[in-house]
Design an enzyme around this catalytic site. Structure first.
Site, PDB file in Angstrom:
ATOM      1  N   ARG A 133       0.615  -1.173   0.077  1.00  0.00           N
ATOM      2  CA  ARG A 133      -0.194  -0.069  -0.017  1.00  0.00           C
ATOM      3  C   ARG A 133       0.936   1.268  -0.025  1.00  0.00           C
ATOM      4  NH1 ARG A 133      -3.793  -2.671  -1.530  1.00  0.00           N
ATOM      5  NH2 ARG A 133      -5.684  -3.207  -0.603  1.00  0.00           N
ATOM      6  N   HIS A 169      -2.149   0.637  -9.652  1.00  0.00           N
ATOM      7  CA  HIS A 169      -2.770  -0.433  -8.524  1.00  0.00           C
ATOM      8  C   HIS A 169      -3.306  -1.478  -9.225  1.00  0.00           C
ATOM      9  CE1 HIS A 169      -4.388  -0.634  -4.371  1.00  0.00           C
ATOM     10  NE2 HIS A 169      -4.430  -1.983  -4.983  1.00  0.00           N
TER      11      HIS A 169
HETATM   12  P1  NDP Z   1      -1.871 -11.903   4.724  1.00  0.00           P
HETATM   13  O1  NDP Z   1      -2.545 -11.269   5.613  1.00  0.00           O
HETATM   14  O2  NDP Z   1      -2.088 -13.331   3.961  1.00  0.00           O
HETATM   15  O3  NDP Z   1      -0.300 -11.752   4.796  1.00  0.00           O
HETATM   16  C1  NDP Z   1       0.266 -10.553   5.609  1.00  0.00           C
HETATM   17  C2  NDP Z   1       1.805 -11.034   6.078  1.00  0.00           C
HETATM   18  O4  NDP Z   1       2.393  -9.631   6.620  1.00  0.00           O
HETATM   19  C3  NDP Z   1       1.935 -11.831   6.815  1.00  0.00           C
HETATM   20  O5  NDP Z   1       2.863 -12.893   6.787  1.00  0.00           O
HETATM   21  C4  NDP Z   1       2.287 -11.124   8.232  1.00  0.00           C
HETATM   22  O6  NDP Z   1       2.840 -11.647   9.174  1.00  0.00           O
HETATM   23  C5  NDP Z   1       2.964  -9.869   7.677  1.00  0.00           C
HETATM   24  N1  NDP Z   1       2.866  -8.582   8.548  1.00  0.00           N
HETATM   25  C6  NDP Z   1       1.692  -8.027   8.886  1.00  0.00           C
HETATM   26  N2  NDP Z   1       2.238  -7.108   9.844  1.00  0.00           N
HETATM   27  C7  NDP Z   1       3.506  -7.174   9.876  1.00  0.00           C
HETATM   28  C8  NDP Z   1       4.400  -6.524  10.735  1.00  0.00           C
HETATM   29  N3  NDP Z   1       4.187  -5.303  11.509  1.00  0.00           N
HETATM   30  N4  NDP Z   1       5.922  -6.787  10.699  1.00  0.00           N
HETATM   31  C9  NDP Z   1       5.977  -7.944   9.948  1.00  0.00           C
HETATM   32  N5  NDP Z   1       5.227  -8.666   9.321  1.00  0.00           N
HETATM   33  C10 NDP Z   1       4.021  -8.237   9.202  1.00  0.00           C
HETATM   34  O7  NDP Z   1      -1.858 -10.757   3.416  1.00  0.00           O
HETATM   35  P2  NDP Z   1      -1.832 -10.981   1.736  1.00  0.00           P
HETATM   36  O8  NDP Z   1      -0.637 -11.637   1.339  1.00  0.00           O
HETATM   37  O9  NDP Z   1      -2.951 -11.536   1.313  1.00  0.00           O
HETATM   38  O10 NDP Z   1      -1.616  -9.434   1.221  1.00  0.00           O
HETATM   39  C11 NDP Z   1      -1.030  -8.631   1.885  1.00  0.00           C
HETATM   40  C12 NDP Z   1      -1.204  -7.305   1.091  1.00  0.00           C
HETATM   41  O11 NDP Z   1      -1.052  -7.122  -0.391  1.00  0.00           O
HETATM   42  C13 NDP Z   1      -2.579  -6.589   1.241  1.00  0.00           C
HETATM   43  O12 NDP Z   1      -3.026  -6.409   2.463  1.00  0.00           O
HETATM   44  C14 NDP Z   1      -2.807  -5.628   0.328  1.00  0.00           C
HETATM   45  O13 NDP Z   1      -2.386  -4.536   0.729  1.00  0.00           O
HETATM   46  C15 NDP Z   1      -1.598  -5.905  -0.699  1.00  0.00           C
HETATM   47  N6  NDP Z   1      -2.330  -6.246  -1.974  1.00  0.00           N
HETATM   48  C16 NDP Z   1      -2.062  -5.588  -3.217  1.00  0.00           C
HETATM   49  C17 NDP Z   1      -2.608  -5.604  -4.298  1.00  0.00           C
HETATM   50  C18 NDP Z   1      -2.314  -4.838  -5.447  1.00  0.00           C
HETATM   51  O14 NDP Z   1      -3.008  -5.047  -6.618  1.00  0.00           O
HETATM   52  N7  NDP Z   1      -1.136  -4.040  -5.288  1.00  0.00           N
HETATM   53  C19 NDP Z   1      -3.593  -6.839  -4.459  1.00  0.00           C
HETATM   54  C20 NDP Z   1      -3.835  -7.381  -3.343  1.00  0.00           C
HETATM   55  C21 NDP Z   1      -3.293  -7.177  -2.017  1.00  0.00           C
HETATM   56  P3  NDP Z   1       2.538 -13.080  10.348  1.00  0.00           P
HETATM   57  O15 NDP Z   1       2.527 -14.166   8.873  1.00  0.00           O
HETATM   58  O16 NDP Z   1       3.428 -13.313  11.103  1.00  0.00           O
HETATM   59  O17 NDP Z   1       0.882 -12.869  10.256  1.00  0.00           O
HETATM   60  C1  OXD Z   2      -6.668  -5.725  -2.962  1.00  0.00           C
HETATM   61  C2  OXD Z   2      -6.340  -4.600  -3.741  1.00  0.00           C
HETATM   62  O1  OXD Z   2      -6.356  -5.443  -1.744  1.00  0.00           O
HETATM   63  O2  OXD Z   2      -6.682  -4.628  -4.965  1.00  0.00           O
HETATM   64  O3  OXD Z   2      -7.192  -6.790  -3.238  1.00  0.00           O
HETATM   65  O4  OXD Z   2      -5.185  -3.782  -3.605  1.00  0.00           O
END
Ligand code: NDP
Ligand code: OXD
Length: 308
Positions: free
Chosen positions: A223, A271
Site C-alpha cells: 500500500r 494499482h
Molecule cells: P496476509 O494477511 O496473508 O499476509 C500478511 C503478511 O504480512 C503476513 O506474513 C504477516 O505476518 C505480515 N505482517 C503483517 N504485519 C506485519 C508487521 N508489522 N511486521 C512484519 N510482518 C507483518 O496478506 P496477503 O498476503 O493476502 O496481502 C498482503 C497485502 O497485499 C494486502 O493487505 C494488500 O495491501 C496488498 N495487495 C495489493 C494488491 C495490489 O494490486 N497492489 C492486490 C492484493 C493485495 P504473519 O505471517 O506473522 O502474520
Molecule cells: C486488494 C487490492 O487489496 O486490490 O485486493 O489492492
C-alpha cells in the site's frame, strides 16, 4: 437471507450472474438496491456504507472484495460483525505474475536498456546469475509466500520477513522487528507485500532504505502509505537505490506534478498488480457463508486487534 454487494457496478454484474448460477437459492442484491435491510446478513464490499450496523441491522459478516481491509473504517463496525479479507486463487496468480515480471525487469537490467534505447545505444551489460541476486519479500502471507515460491524456481536467493516465525522450503525466513536489519542487509530486490496497519504505516522510510545494500531496488505492491515517497526519491537521487517499481502510491493517483511520473528510475502502474477474479472469488464467498452458518472459522477472517 441476503448477500449484498457494494463495489464496482460493472463487476457487480459478473457477481450477479455467477451467484445466480452457483447459488440460485441465495438472495443476491447489488447496492443501492438493497431490498429489506433486515434481511441482509452478508455484505461484500470495497467500502461498507456508513454506520453499517444501523443501515443493515442484522449484518453478520463483511467480506472485503479485495485482499486488503485497510480501506474499511472498522471503528464504525461493532465487534459482533466478522470482517473477512479476500483469499482466493485469482488474486494470488495475478500477484505472482506481476511481481515476477517486476523482479525480472530489475534483474535483467531493463531500466538501463530503456535508458540506452532513448540514446540509441546498442550495448550489452553483464548478465548476473539469479543465484547471486538476493530477493527479499516483506510479508509471508497468502501473497508473499506464493511470490517467493515462484521466484525460487528462477534460482534467486530468496528470503521473507513476517511478524511471526514461518518455515518455507528454500526460503530464508526472518521474523519480527529484531531481525529486520539482517533481512534488509541481505536484500538486493525488496518487494513489499505487507498489509497496511498502524505498524506498517510509514515503515519504509529513510532509515529503513539506508539499511539496504547500495544499488538495491524496491518493488511496492503493498500500500502507498507504507512508503515515505520523499525518502525513496532521495535514495534514488543519491544512487543508494537503483530502481523502483511502484504499483501503489499515496495518494492514488499521484498529482500530475509528482516527480515519480517522469523519474527515469521509477516505473508506475495504477494499482493493477492483482485483482479479485469474480469466477474464483464467488466460490470462496459461498464456502465462507457455508462455514459461517455451520459455526466454522471462515477463510481470511481478520483479527481486529492485529489489523489484518
Ligand atoms: P496476509 O494477511 O496473508 O499476509 C500478511 C503478511 O504480512 C503476513 O506474513 C504477516 O505476518 C505480515 N505482517 C503483517 N504485519 C506485519 C508487521 N508489522 N511486521 C512484519 N510482518 C507483518 O496478506 P496477503 O498476503 O493476502 O496481502 C498482503 C497485502 O497485499 C494486502 O493487505 C494488500 O495491501 C496488498 N495487495 C495489493 C494488491 C495490489 O494490486 N497492489 C492486490 C492484493 C493485495 P504473519 O505471517 O506473522 O502474520
Ligand atoms: C486488494 C487490492 O487489496 O486490490 O485486493 O489492492
Amino acid at each position: 437471507m441476503t448477500l449484498l454487494y457494494k463495489a464496482d457496478p460493472e463487476r457487480g454484474k459478473q457477481w450477479t450472474r455467477l451467484f445466480a448460477d452457483k447459488a440460485p437459492a441465495l438472495s443476491f442484491r447489488v447496492w443501492p438496491d438493497i431490498g429489506d435491510p433486515a434481511a441482509v446478513r452478508y455484505l461484500a464490499a470495497w467500502q461498507p456504507p456508513e454506520d453499517p450496523a444501523r443501515t443493515l441491522p442484522n449484518l453478520e459478516v463483511i467480506f472485503s472484495v479485495g485482499a486488503g481491509i485497510d480501506q474499511f473504517d472498522l471503528s464504525g463496525v461493532p465487534d459482533h460483525i466478522a470482517v473477512v479479507r479476500m483469499v482466493e486463487p485469482g488474486i494470488v496468480e495475478g500477484m505472482v505474475e506481476y511481481v515476477t515480471q517486476a523482479v525480472l525487469t530489475i534483474h535483467r537490467d531493463l531500466f538501463d536498456y530503456a535508458a540506452q534505447q532513448q540514446q540509441r545505444v546498442w550495448r550489452e551489460l553483464p548478465v548476473r546469475a539469479a543465484a547471486s541476486r538476493r530477493v527479499g519479500v516483506l510479508g509471508l502471507g497468502m501473497l508473499g509466500s506464493a511470490v517467493l515460491e515462484r521466484l525460487r524456481l528462477f534460482g534467486f536467493a530468496c528470503a521473507g520477513w513476517s511478524r511471526s516465525a514461518h518455515s518455507l522450503a528454500g526460503i530464508d525466513c526472518y521474523a519480527g522487528a529484531e531481525s529486520l536489519d539482517a533481512f534488509l542487509a541481505r536484500t538486493d530486490i525488496l518487494v513489499c507485500l505487507l498489509p497496511l496497519t498502524a505498524a506498517t504505516h510509514g515503515l519504509i522510510d529513510a532509515a529503513f532504505l539506508a539499511k539496504l545494500p547500495g544499488g538495491a531496488s524496491l518493488i511496492n505492491v503493498g500500500r502507498g502509505p507504507q512508503l515515505d515517497q520523499q525518502a525513496l526519491l532521495d535514495a534514488l537521487e543519491r544512487g543508494h537505490l537503483a530502481n523502483a517499481i511502484l504499483d501503489v502510491t499515496d495518494p492514488e493517483p499521484l498529482p500530475p506534478a509528482h516527480p515519480f511520473w517522469t523519474h527515469p528510475r521509477v516505473r508506475l502502474t495504477p494499482h493493477i498488480a492483482s485483482a479479485t477474479r469474480p469466477e474464483t472469488a464467488v466460490d470462496v464467498v459461498l464456502e465462507n457463508i457455508r462455514r459461517h452458518r455451520s459455526g466454522l472459522p471462515m477463510l481470511g477472517q481478520i483479527d481486529r486487534a492485529r489489523g489484518y
